[in-house]
Design an enzyme around this catalytic site. Structure first.
Site: not given
Length: 347
Positions: A200, A239
């Site tokens: 992330y 992400d």
């Protein structure tokens, strides 16, 4: 006034009754699950270092600094010693011990390259050594856990990694290295044919207040992936908080200085791709279809009008492009503001 006061009294009485029921329930819970008395069970020549009950609470195994494991039966409120096991390859002390889900085996660890497994109710005193093959000269597993199905054991080590051992294949299959910042997260798992990296990437924040921090993160992640790629191919998924091309968001002109679409963030991602990596989705679909999968406005825009950003990626070493079969965005799967992404490799 009298009627109003009576109502207040009844409410106070109801609250008091509820509090009493709660107190009784808590007392019952404490009596059922937590020790409520001190009792002598056994004495050891040195300090007892750790101990654990089996999943049913019928047995307890302890580890002492005398390098001995002791197995007790726990019934009727007491503990009866059943048998002892002399630890193998123990440095200083056994550090942790854990039962398998069915309670038939226990595992223990120490300052050693091995986790040991014992059949606690079997005949003899056989200890199976599970070699974790660390690179550290001075290596220890400090904590252990067994997978719910009992097919693997996991250990957290002093080198900052999590090791996984497959009890069916009888070999180490995982070495995961965690990395962290106050906002970003990276976990690296070493597999036989490649490194799997899940990430992330931190957002630059409203007003780009964390853009400099984000740029430092991008450089560190790029360096980490490059080091791994020198040893074996790398697959990065997660992400990544960047829409790299104008094709990757619905309104690029209006978002030129928005977090995730700044020149700095896009240049950082471009440097990663220029260093021997490919964006799997755009490699297969360079000019479309335009698939955006992060909700940017309320009201279900992602599922209904495909309004949003493409921020979730699978990035892989360029030498894996021959194994790349497909990269899909599951934009019809709801339940989150991010769509799932899937990657298909033929390894």
């Amino acid at each position: 006034m009298g009627s109003h006061g009576g109502g207040k009294g009844r409410r106070e009485q109801e609250v008091t009754s509820q509090e009493a029921e709660l107190a009784l329930g808590l007392a019952e819970l404490l009596r059922s699950f937590l020790p409520n008395r001190v009792a002598f069970a056994d004495s050891y020549p040195q300090k007892a270092f750790c101990g654990v009950f089996d999943p049913n609470g019928d047995a307890f195994v302890s580890a002492c600094q005398d390098q001995t494991l002791r197995l007790y039966r726990c019934r009727g409120g007491g503990m009866k010693l059943l048998r002892t096991f002399a630890g193998r390859d123990v440095g200083w002390s056994i550090l942790d011990v854990v039962f398998s889900p069915d309670g038939s085996r226990c595992f223990y660890c120490s300052w050693s390259d091995y986790v040991h497994m014992i059949d606690v109710y079997g005949e003899g005193d056989t200890h199976t050594a599970l070699d974790l093959r660390p690179r550290e000269r001075r290596f220890a597993i400090f904590s252990l856990a067994v997978a719910p199905g009992g097919g693997a054991v996991l250990g957290g080590a002093n080198d900052g990694c999590i090791y996984g051992y497959d009890l069916g294949a009888m070999r180490r299959v995982l070495k995961a290295t965690p990395h962290w910042t106050p906002r970003g997260r990276v976990i690296t798992a070493e597999l036989p044919s490649l490194y799997l990296v899940c990430a992330y990437v931190p957002n630059s924040g409203r007003g780009l207040v964390r853009l400099a921090e984000r740029q430092r993160w991008d450089r560190a992640l790029r360096a980490h992936l490059t080091r791994l790629d020198a040893a074996k191919p790398v697959l990065l998924g997660g992400d990544l908080n960047v829409a790299y091309q104008e094709l990757d968001l619905r309104h690029p002109r209006a978002n030129r200085r928005s977090p995730g679409f700044t020149d700095e963030e896009r240049e950082g991602f471009g440097e990663l791709l220029g260093g021997g990596f490919i964006d799997s989705f755009r490699f297969l679909y360079p000019g479309g279809p335009q698939r955006l999968h992060v909700l940017d406005v309320p009201g279900g825009a992602r599922g209904q009008r495909n309004v949003g950003w493409r921020l979730d990626y699978f990035v892989l070493s360029r030498r894996l492009q021959g194994a790349l079969c497909d990269s899909k965005i599951r934009n019809h799967v709801l339940g989150s503001d991010h769509c799932p992404v899937s990657l298909y490799l033929a390894l």
